[in-house]
Design a protein around this motif. Sequence first.
Motif, PDB file in Angstrom:
ATOM      1  N   LEU A   1       0.817  -1.221   0.000  1.00 56.18           N
ATOM      2  CA  LEU A   1       0.000   0.000   0.000  1.00 56.18           C
ATOM      3  C   LEU A   1       0.846   1.265   0.000  1.00 56.18           C
ATOM      4  CD1 LEU A   1      -2.413  -1.096   2.904  1.00 56.18           C
ATOM      5  CD2 LEU A   1      -2.572  -1.679   0.464  1.00 56.18           C
TER       6      LEU A   1
ATOM      7  N   ARG B   1      -1.891   1.588  -4.586  1.00 54.08           N
ATOM      8  CA  ARG B   1      -3.203   1.624  -3.916  1.00 54.08           C
ATOM      9  C   ARG B   1      -4.326   1.687  -4.935  1.00 54.08           C
ATOM     10  NH1 ARG B   1      -0.256   4.995  -0.082  1.00 54.08           N
ATOM     11  NH2 ARG B   1      -1.039   6.912  -1.040  1.00 54.08           N
TER      12      ARG B   1
ATOM     13  N   TYR C   1      -5.715   3.921   1.464  1.00 59.02           N
ATOM     14  CA  TYR C   1      -6.280   2.808   0.697  1.00 59.02           C
ATOM     15  C   TYR C   1      -7.712   2.522   1.143  1.00 59.02           C
ATOM     16  CZ  TYR C   1      -6.663  -2.112  -0.861  1.00 59.02           C
ATOM     17  OH  TYR C   1      -7.061  -3.298  -1.420  1.00 59.02           O
TER      18      TYR C   1
END
Length: 252
Positions: free
Chosen positions: A107, A113, A158
């Motif tokens: 991430l 993301r 995210y």
Amino acid sequence: MLTGLLTALALVLGLSGPGGGADRPLPDPAADVDYQLGGARAVPERVGTVVRDRTAKPTDRYDVCYVNAFQTQPDAKRFWRQHWRLVLKDDGDPVVDGAWGEWLLDLRTPATRQRLAAIVGDWIAECGADGFDAVELDNLDSFSRSHGLLDRGDALAYARLLVGRAHGAGLAVAQKNLAGFDGTRIGFDLVVAEECGRYDECMAYTDDFGDAVLAVEYRAKDFRRTCRDVGARVPVVLRDRDVTPGGVRRFC
């Protein structure tokens, strides 16, 4: 499957969840919850909310679709090898959540993301198309197991993308893990509180989400504690850790 009926009721009564939106009804806190990730089983009459894996069929109750959004399912390694750049690595090796044998997703950048949100967002959309009422996004706290490669900001950035995808599909969104973080700030509507009795976290979740909490315990002594502390306010279920169809199931 209850979305249409509950939406109409919510509009009449003016109900809305912590994350906002009368168009996203929430589970009835007075009805029990059943956690069926390991396989479907018959649903008792007293149960009003059922959580099932995204590959399973919803019921005729309030249905929550489980999606492992921040880590990989143990049986999905072949899929993720096809998206290898999206798996978090430390010195070339996947970072593993040892408790469950799951790889963490990477991430760290806006680009990864976005790519992950496209994949997981499609799963979320399928939950909505299948008739689920809400989606549970598991492992918000994966950054705490990332060898320091991820941080909270990565996870929340995210999560915002996924919450947006879920709301766009007409689904309420459940936060999973990271007690003490008020997920309503980024749009979470409810929370699945896994082992909150064991880790003394139940009050942290009810402080943020009120009665929009579904509590799941895996040990009898933790179940008794959770029932005592919050069982009069929110549904609590005791399950076996593998949540098997024939396994332990008790309600407060």
